[in-house]
Write an enzyme that holds these catalytic residues in place. Structure first.
Site, PDB file in Angstrom:
ATOM      1  N   ARG A 199       0.848  -1.183   0.000  1.00 27.86           N
ATOM      2  CA  ARG A 199       0.000   0.000   0.000  1.00 27.86           C
ATOM      3  C   ARG A 199       0.890   1.243   0.000  1.00 27.86           C
ATOM      4  NH1 ARG A 199      -3.502  -2.766  -1.582  1.00 27.86           N
ATOM      5  NH2 ARG A 199      -5.510  -3.242  -0.598  1.00 27.86           N
ATOM      6  N   HIS A 251      -0.962   0.177  -9.859  1.00 27.04           N
ATOM      7  CA  HIS A 251      -1.634  -0.766  -8.940  1.00 27.04           C
ATOM      8  C   HIS A 251      -2.110  -1.999  -9.720  1.00 27.04           C
ATOM      9  CE1 HIS A 251      -3.800  -1.110  -4.833  1.00 27.04           C
ATOM     10  NE2 HIS A 251      -3.577  -2.301  -5.342  1.00 27.04           N
TER      11      HIS A 251
END
Ligand code: GLV
Length: 300
Positions: free
Chosen positions: A215, A263
């Site tokens: 993250r 991502h």
């Protein structure tokens, strides 16, 4: 069984999920937020992919919230998420395999200097770099969950000198001091937020590289940029960011020592993940043990 399917899906994604979930559990009725609201008492489970905050309120007979995402930090950040309902992470074998591939690409490219050669090509430079053996490259994996363990075994199979760390295990600093490449696969929790900061980078040997596949909020961006700009760190490979999509003005976009992915290191694959979700839905319906439940105390 009536199941809410809610989330921020791209065009076609929701249909793909419905097709695969429906095929795996034809006896279930799948519904969106508006339909589920109208029969709130009958909804027994929710399958969610980053749903809008508040989506899971007011469903008194909910027995399971099944995430389609591996990381549940965004779900847990929703203060309206019912705390008494079991919450399950997605553990999708296809996603795990993809994560191992991405980690291997990043580590191999760092180890063999392929990102440096790419930069040399842009600059018209013809120069050989030193060639190390894989067993001379020390890789530290942060996080020893499904993903961390899969990455560790894939890298070990390629002869890398792999070590692992988990937050409630051994001291981090001595491991950092022995790492040429760090691969982050930690869950994002209050205890791991901002872990990759100036102190972290200063503990790594000079010239080490960082791969963040977890993250964005694990990293203090300014500290990372500073460590790269001062030559303390060699390179960073980043799949995740504080804000996604990464704002156009962010220095990572054009930084010569940063390699970015949008991502996309490992996507949940509806073809395999639907079966995983449905197995848990059936357990919730039948009152048998559900898999991959989140510990609300630990937050993952
Ligand atoms: C992706 O980041 C996921 O959590 O599934």
């Amino acid at each position: 069984m009536k199941v809410l399917l809610a989330g921020r899906f791209d065009a076609g994604e929701r249909e793909a999920w419905l097709r695969h979930l429906g095929a795996a559990m034809p006896e279930a009725q799948w519904m969106g937020l508006a339909e589920a609201r109208a029969q709130a008492h009958e909804i027994q489970a929710a399958v969610v992919a980053n749903p809008p905050p508040g989506s899971l309120q007011g469903l008194p007979n909910l027995r399971l919230i099944q995430s389609l995402w591996a990381g549940v930090d965004r779900l847990l950040a929703d203060a309206t998420l019912p705390t008494r309902v079991p919450l399950a992470r997605m553990v999708d074998p296809a996603m795990t395999a993809a994560m191992a591939e991405t980690a291997l690409w990043a580590v191999l490219s760092l180890h063999r200097g392929f990102f440096d050669y790419q930069q040399q090509q842009r600059e018209g430079v013809w120069r050989e770099l030193a060639q190390r053996r894989a067993d001379e490259v020390r890789v530290l994996i942060l996080g020893q969950g499904e993903l961390g363990r899969a990455v560790a075994s894939r890298l070990a199979a390629q002869a890398y000198a792999v070590a692992g760390w988990r937050r409630d295990g051994s001291e981090l600093a001595p491991k950092l001091a022995q790492a040429d490449i760090v691969v982050n696969l930690l869950p994002l929790t209050p205890a791991t937020r901002g872990l990759l900061d100036a102190g972290f980078f200063a503990t790594l040997p000079p010239g080490a590289s960082v791969v963040n596949l977890a993250r964005g909020a694990h990293v203090v961006d300014d500290d990372l940029l500073d460590a790269l700009d001062r030559g303390r760190l060699h390179r960073a490979v980043l799949d995740v960011f504080h804000t996604e999509p990464l704002p156009a003005a962010h220095p990572f976009w054009r930084h010569p020592k940063v390699t970015m992915l949008p991502h996309a290191a490992a996507l949940t694959d509806p073809r395999s993940a639907a079966a995983v979700a449905v197995a848990n839905l059936r357990s919730a319906r039948d009152g048998t043990a559900m898999a991959h439940l989140v510990d609300r105390g630990r937050q993952y």
